[in-house]
Design a protein around this motif. Sequence first.
Motif, mmCIF file in Angstrom:
data_model
loop_
_atom_site.group_PDB
_atom_site.id
_atom_site.type_symbol
_atom_site.label_atom_id
_atom_site.label_comp_id
_atom_site.label_asym_id
_atom_site.label_seq_id
_atom_site.Cartn_x
_atom_site.Cartn_y
_atom_site.Cartn_z
ATOM 1 N N TRP A 93 118.428 43.796 115.664
ATOM 2 C CA TRP A 93 117.066 44.013 115.182
ATOM 3 C C TRP A 93 116.249 42.744 115.377
ATOM 4 C CZ3 TRP A 93 115.213 40.803 111.423
ATOM 5 C CH2 TRP A 93 116.150 40.155 110.601
ATOM 6 N N VAL A 94 114.957 42.912 115.587
ATOM 7 C CA VAL A 94 114.050 41.777 115.773
ATOM 8 C C VAL A 94 112.827 41.981 114.878
ATOM 9 C CG1 VAL A 94 114.804 41.265 118.117
ATOM 10 C CG2 VAL A 94 112.947 42.892 117.746
ATOM 11 N N SER A 95 112.156 40.895 114.579
ATOM 12 C CA SER A 95 111.022 40.980 113.662
ATOM 13 C C SER A 95 109.997 39.892 113.942
ATOM 14 C CB SER A 95 111.514 40.859 112.213
ATOM 15 O OG SER A 95 110.420 40.787 111.316
ATOM 16 N N ILE A 96 108.731 40.260 113.771
ATOM 17 C CA ILE A 96 107.619 39.324 113.709
ATOM 18 C C ILE A 96 106.906 39.597 112.394
ATOM 19 C CG2 ILE A 96 105.407 38.635 114.697
ATOM 20 C CD1 ILE A 96 107.707 37.721 116.376
ATOM 21 N N ALA A 97 106.713 38.563 111.591
ATOM 22 C CA ALA A 97 106.108 38.734 110.269
ATOM 23 C C ALA A 97 104.825 37.915 110.161
ATOM 24 C CB ALA A 97 107.084 38.337 109.176
ATOM 25 N N PHE A 98 103.939 38.374 109.308
ATOM 26 C CA PHE A 98 102.641 37.745 109.077
ATOM 27 C C PHE A 98 102.636 37.222 107.640
ATOM 28 C CE2 PHE A 98 102.403 41.593 111.676
ATOM 29 C CZ PHE A 98 102.217 41.004 112.919
ATOM 30 N N SER A 99 102.246 35.946 107.475
ATOM 31 C CA SER A 99 102.429 35.279 106.192
ATOM 32 C C SER A 99 101.207 34.455 105.831
ATOM 33 C CB SER A 99 103.671 34.374 106.270
ATOM 34 O OG SER A 99 103.866 33.662 105.077
ATOM 35 N N THR A 100 101.168 34.023 104.594
ATOM 36 C CA THR A 100 100.123 33.106 104.147
ATOM 37 C C THR A 100 100.663 31.707 103.887
ATOM 38 O OG1 THR A 100 100.462 33.767 101.832
ATOM 39 C CG2 THR A 100 98.781 34.968 103.095
ATOM 40 N N ASN A 101 101.994 31.604 103.747
ATOM 41 C CA ASN A 101 102.576 30.306 103.365
ATOM 42 C C ASN A 101 103.866 29.967 104.092
ATOM 43 O OD1 ASN A 101 104.316 32.122 102.207
ATOM 44 N ND2 ASN A 101 103.823 31.582 100.095
ATOM 45 N N GLY A 102 104.282 30.792 105.034
ATOM 46 C CA GLY A 102 105.507 30.507 105.771
ATOM 47 C C GLY A 102 106.770 30.943 105.075
ATOM 48 N N GLN A 103 106.659 31.576 103.901
ATOM 49 C CA GLN A 103 107.828 32.045 103.167
ATOM 50 C C GLN A 103 108.059 33.519 103.462
ATOM 51 O OE1 GLN A 103 109.527 30.490 100.229
ATOM 52 N NE2 GLN A 103 108.327 28.639 99.989
ATOM 53 N N MET A 104 109.317 33.914 103.396
ATOM 54 C CA MET A 104 109.650 35.312 103.655
ATOM 55 C C MET A 104 109.055 36.224 102.591
ATOM 56 S SD MET A 104 113.435 37.044 103.887
ATOM 57 C CE MET A 104 113.644 38.836 103.856
ATOM 58 N N ILE A 105 109.265 35.868 101.324
ATOM 59 C CA ILE A 105 108.803 36.721 100.231
ATOM 60 C C ILE A 105 107.284 36.726 100.177
ATOM 61 C CG2 ILE A 105 108.814 37.033 97.725
ATOM 62 C CD1 ILE A 105 111.600 35.780 97.717
ATOM 63 N N GLY A 106 106.710 37.924 100.130
ATOM 64 C CA GLY A 106 105.266 38.068 100.114
ATOM 65 C C GLY A 106 104.663 38.277 101.486
ATOM 66 N N SER A 107 105.466 38.152 102.527
ATOM 67 C CA SER A 107 104.974 38.359 103.886
ATOM 68 C C SER A 107 105.090 39.831 104.272
ATOM 69 C CB SER A 107 105.771 37.491 104.867
ATOM 70 O OG SER A 107 105.609 36.123 104.580
ATOM 71 N N GLU A 108 104.500 40.157 105.413
ATOM 72 C CA GLU A 108 104.533 41.523 105.945
ATOM 73 C C GLU A 108 105.063 41.467 107.374
ATOM 74 O OE1 GLU A 108 100.516 42.596 103.352
ATOM 75 O OE2 GLU A 108 100.427 42.473 105.551
ATOM 76 N N ALA A 109 105.967 42.355 107.695
ATOM 77 C CA ALA A 109 106.667 42.244 108.969
ATOM 78 C C ALA A 109 106.614 43.538 109.764
ATOM 79 C CB ALA A 109 108.123 41.855 108.725
ATOM 80 N N VAL A 110 106.704 43.361 111.056
ATOM 81 C CA VAL A 110 107.001 44.473 111.961
ATOM 82 C C VAL A 110 108.443 44.281 112.405
ATOM 83 C CG1 VAL A 110 106.475 45.595 114.150
ATOM 84 C CG2 VAL A 110 104.612 44.699 112.725
ATOM 85 N N ILE A 111 109.276 45.256 112.131
ATOM 86 C CA ILE A 111 110.705 45.156 112.445
ATOM 87 C C ILE A 111 111.093 46.276 113.392
ATOM 88 C CG2 ILE A 111 113.050 45.111 111.509
ATOM 89 C CD1 ILE A 111 111.921 44.170 108.862
ATOM 90 N N GLY A 112 111.745 45.885 114.463
ATOM 91 C CA GLY A 112 112.260 46.862 115.418
ATOM 92 C C GLY A 112 113.772 46.936 115.318
#
Length: 426
Positions: A93-112
């Motif tokens: 699986w691969v993912s690109i996520a969009f964030s406000t602070n560089g942290q995983m929690i609270g971000s939004e991702a597109v996962i394939g």
Amino acid sequence: MTMVKANLTSLLFALLRVGTLKRGASALSADDRDRSLASTTATSVDCTSNFCENQLANDFLLKYRINVPQGSDATTCDGCTISMEAIYDGDAWVSIAFSTNGQMIGSEAVIGIPGGNGNVPQKYNLGAESVAGVQPMAQSQQTLTNASVQVTNGQTIMKFTKIMVEPNEIPITTGDNVFLWAYGSSPTLGYHPGRKSFVQNLSTGVSAVTATPNRAAWLAHGVMAFLAWGVLSPFAVNFSLFRSLLTKGSIWFQLHRVLNTFAYALTIAAFVVAVVYYTKEGSKHFDGKHQRMGLAMLIMASVQVMGGILRPHAPEPGEEKKPGRFAWEMGHRVMGITLLACGFWEMQEGIDLFSQKYSVDSEDQDKLAIAYWVWIGLMTAAIGIGFGFFKTKKIEEAGVAEIEKKVKDEGETTKEAGNEDITLSA
């Protein structure tokens, strides 16, 4: 042992350096990012006419293009979309996520996920670092177009087009954006062996790796836990087991108590750091095995300390051990062994979690794990030898006591017989 300690120290300092900014990377403030991005390139490219590329890792390539609709421009970019391709050299699986602070929690991702969701990437909310916290967005928010994920010639290729500004979602701008990338070890969504956050200027194609915050705090948490359960507690146990080799008296007990007191204090400090920074990062408390084990260990350690304070008194020389004291000694030893075993496991889990969170190089992680288990192996061997030595001394002491008792009894019998002879002769 000195060499192992040196290796551990050097590796811990090396971990502090892993994840520092590459190509002039900076902290997350806007001014610092602008300076960093300006220093990483001398030329700009047009990412509205052609796909721009960013080699995020040796095995992970990102391509993207900004799609500007008629009637708009690349500056205002009203109604713009972004087409992205993530190419990973492997089947996972691969993912690109969009964030406000560089942290995983609270971000939004597109996962394939190859073979999942009909080979169509989905949008996810990242609510926790565990898989349970990675949840698909509502169907009404699944607005990706031209979306696909497939494995071709050993490469996983995810493609999608996303609206850059959508209601109730993290906006994507033509300027600097904080993104994250990740990939798994298989097509099943789970642990990510590769992951980093980075700042990407979509107009110029310039990017910089960001520093994930709170690194020093989590490293301090791990160091305190290691000192408590990898150094102080094992030595406290060994001072008890090898007590007969020390100066006669209570010196072994004083060392045992002092070391365990410091270990308990460090355990509390490590626990407080974890709670404070989980709160600061917006993470759910006690959501994983490591976190729950940490809480259980604090409770068990507290029980152990209270048991030590309220222990029944040891019998005086020649006095028989009372049942209460015997029961306490057995419970104290079992609890101590349980805490050490849990601590050894907990620290390895901590190494893994730290490595995942801060994308520690797998080679550095392996070196640290080897050094850690060599040290733990030495401590375990010392405790095992000490236990055997302790039992042997107990058997010897019991034998000596039995002989002394027998001699004493025989002496008393002889004395009594002599007294009887004197009485008869009288």
